[in-house]
Design a protein around this motif. Structure first.
Motif, short mmCIF file in Angstrom:
data_model
loop_
_atom_site.label_atom_id
_atom_site.label_comp_id
_atom_site.label_asym_id
_atom_site.label_seq_id
_atom_site.Cartn_x
_atom_site.Cartn_y
_atom_site.Cartn_z
N SER A 94 -49.23 14.12 18.02
CA SER A 94 -49.48 13.17 19.09
C SER A 94 -50.97 12.85 19.15
O SER A 94 -51.80 13.62 18.65
CB SER A 94 -49.03 13.76 20.42
OG SER A 94 -49.89 14.84 20.79
N PRO A 95 -51.36 11.73 19.79
CA PRO A 95 -52.78 11.42 19.95
C PRO A 95 -53.56 12.54 20.64
O PRO A 95 -54.71 12.79 20.30
CB PRO A 95 -52.76 10.14 20.80
CG PRO A 95 -51.45 9.50 20.47
CD PRO A 95 -50.49 10.64 20.27
N ASP A 101 -60.58 11.88 22.70
CA ASP A 101 -60.32 11.24 23.99
C ASP A 101 -58.98 10.52 23.91
O ASP A 101 -58.93 9.31 23.63
CB ASP A 101 -61.45 10.26 24.32
CG ASP A 101 -61.36 9.72 25.74
OD1 ASP A 101 -60.26 9.79 26.33
OD2 ASP A 101 -62.38 9.21 26.26
N PRO A 102 -57.88 11.23 24.16
CA PRO A 102 -56.54 10.61 24.03
C PRO A 102 -56.35 9.42 24.95
O PRO A 102 -55.63 8.48 24.60
CB PRO A 102 -55.59 11.75 24.39
CG PRO A 102 -56.38 13.00 24.17
CD PRO A 102 -57.79 12.65 24.49
N ASP A 103 -56.97 9.44 26.14
CA ASP A 103 -56.81 8.31 27.07
C ASP A 103 -57.46 7.05 26.51
O ASP A 103 -56.91 5.95 26.62
CB ASP A 103 -57.42 8.66 28.42
CG ASP A 103 -56.64 9.74 29.15
OD1 ASP A 103 -55.44 9.90 28.86
OD2 ASP A 103 -57.23 10.43 30.01
N LEU A 104 -58.65 7.22 25.91
CA LEU A 104 -59.31 6.07 25.28
C LEU A 104 -58.45 5.54 24.14
O LEU A 104 -58.26 4.33 24.00
CB LEU A 104 -60.69 6.49 24.77
CG LEU A 104 -61.43 5.44 23.93
CD1 LEU A 104 -61.77 4.22 24.76
CD2 LEU A 104 -62.71 6.05 23.32
N VAL A 109 -55.21 1.30 21.57
CA VAL A 109 -54.07 0.93 20.73
C VAL A 109 -52.91 0.38 21.55
O VAL A 109 -52.03 -0.30 21.01
CB VAL A 109 -53.58 2.12 19.87
CG1 VAL A 109 -54.71 2.67 19.02
CG2 VAL A 109 -52.97 3.23 20.73
N GLY A 110 -52.91 0.65 22.87
CA GLY A 110 -51.84 0.13 23.71
C GLY A 110 -51.82 -1.38 23.80
O GLY A 110 -50.82 -1.96 24.22
N GLU A 252 -55.30 21.72 11.82
CA GLU A 252 -53.96 21.31 12.22
C GLU A 252 -54.02 20.33 13.40
O GLU A 252 -53.28 19.36 13.45
CB GLU A 252 -53.12 22.53 12.59
CG GLU A 252 -52.53 23.27 11.40
CD GLU A 252 -51.45 22.43 10.72
OE1 GLU A 252 -50.53 21.95 11.41
OE2 GLU A 252 -51.54 22.25 9.50
N THR A 253 -54.90 20.63 14.37
CA THR A 253 -55.13 19.77 15.51
C THR A 253 -56.62 19.78 15.83
O THR A 253 -57.38 20.55 15.25
CB THR A 253 -54.35 20.25 16.76
OG1 THR A 253 -54.91 21.50 17.19
CG2 THR A 253 -52.87 20.45 16.45
N ARG A 254 -57.04 18.95 16.78
CA ARG A 254 -58.46 18.91 17.11
C ARG A 254 -58.94 20.22 17.73
O ARG A 254 -60.15 20.52 17.69
CB ARG A 254 -58.77 17.74 18.04
CG ARG A 254 -58.14 17.81 19.41
CD ARG A 254 -58.33 16.52 20.17
NE ARG A 254 -57.71 16.52 21.49
CZ ARG A 254 -58.34 16.80 22.61
NH1 ARG A 254 -59.62 17.12 22.58
NH2 ARG A 254 -57.71 16.76 23.77
N HIS A 255 -58.03 20.99 18.32
CA HIS A 255 -58.39 22.28 18.88
C HIS A 255 -58.06 23.43 17.93
O HIS A 255 -58.31 24.60 18.25
CB HIS A 255 -57.66 22.51 20.21
CG HIS A 255 -58.09 21.56 21.30
ND1 HIS A 255 -59.40 21.43 21.70
CD2 HIS A 255 -57.36 20.69 22.07
CE1 HIS A 255 -59.47 20.54 22.68
NE2 HIS A 255 -58.26 20.07 22.90
N GLY A 256 -57.47 23.10 16.78
CA GLY A 256 -57.07 24.13 15.84
C GLY A 256 -58.24 24.73 15.07
O GLY A 256 -59.38 24.25 15.15
#
Length: 291
Positions: A94-95, A101-104, A109-110, A252-256
């Protein structure tokens, strides 16, 4: 539940007629006919604009994702029936798992048409990232090879953290659609030179002119929400300034966990590259150390 079923249920619960829904969408500047709404309910066709579906959720008073969620899945029957090699596209990261910044990301893209995203298989992605003599990014050249896992796919959405003032320049085998930029994130539609049916392939090439502002660059990465069979990243350093060392890395993820891969050779061309096969999802890139 598929999109058609979710829409039928939402319309029935709202108590609105299709004509009233059409009128309220029109008040938002979106033109959708009653016949089209009827086709969507019966599964005879699907929306191509995510923005329209998001507005439809507001009109019908249902939570965000009620209709856009089912829309973002592979259409039934798109894979199989003689297309076993294509298969159903798996849902990836997922974003929120990939972007700082997933909200940005969601806001930018929305505003673009991503209705065909989950009907596109990524066969290959090749990036060439260019640095200037000041050790800051100057350009990015990209080639993508895509294959349709469903019918009626005519575009792809590309997203890059390119910095304020980045520009989409040279295009090959496609034309630009809508372009959106905010907070240093650049997103745009690239329309294929033909509408794809299941199994068809498309090649797109584009270049970005990067503003070169901000701090000295020490890495380049790409985020993969879904699989790609072949990925190549090339970093082209300016002949006046080469780094001391260069490595591949993955997360794997941005926090991984940040996993450093093998050291990469910087050849006489002043470039280093990372080649990976069968990338599932996550973050891949190249990082370097300056003297």
């Amino acid at each position: 539940m598929d999109f058609a079923g979710a829409l039928r249920q939402a319309v029935q619960a709202s108590g609105l007629t299709l004509e009233r829904i059409r009128h309220r969408l029109g008040q938002r500047g979106l033109s959708v006919s009653v016949a089209t709404l009827s086709y969507w309910q019966r599964g005879r066709s699907r929306p191509r604009s995510r923005a329209v579906v998001a507005a439809l959720e507001e009109v019908l008073g249902v939570p965000s994702g009620t209709l856009t969620g089912p829309l973002d899945t592979t259409e039934p029957g798109a894979a199989g029936s003689g297309q076993a090699a294509i298969g159903r596209l798996e849902r990836g990261r997922s974003p929120a798992e990939l972007w700082p910044d997933p909200d940005l990301y969601a806001r930018v893209v929305g505003e673009l048409d991503r209705s065909g995203e989950h009907r596109l298989e990524r066969l290959s992605t090749h990036d060439v990232h260019q640095l200037g003599a000041d050790r800051r990014p100057r350009g990015l050249a990209v080639r993508n090879v895509l294959r349709a896992a469903g019918d009626d796919v005519d575009r792809v959405v590309c997203v890059h953290p390119a910095g304020e003032g980045a520009e989409l320049t040279t295009l090959r085998y496609c034309r630009p659609g809508r372009v959106r930029e905010a907070g240093g994130l650049l997103a745009f539609e690239l329309v294929f030179d033909r509408v794809l049916a299941v199994g068809d392939t498309a090649v797109i090439e584009y270049e970005l002119r990067l503003p070169g502002g901000g701090p000295v660059a020490d890495h380049y990465d790409r985020r993969f929400p879904r699989p790609v069979r072949d990925y190549l990243a090339v970093v082209q350093f300016h002949p006046e300034t080469y780094p001391a060392r260069c490595y591949g890395f993955s997360q794997e993820t941005r926090h991984g966990r940040h996993e450093r891969l093998d050291e990469l050779w910087i050849g006489t061309s002043g470039s280093a590259h990372l080649a990976m096969a069968d990338v599932r999802h996550g973050i891949l890139g190249i990082e370097w150390e300056w003297d």
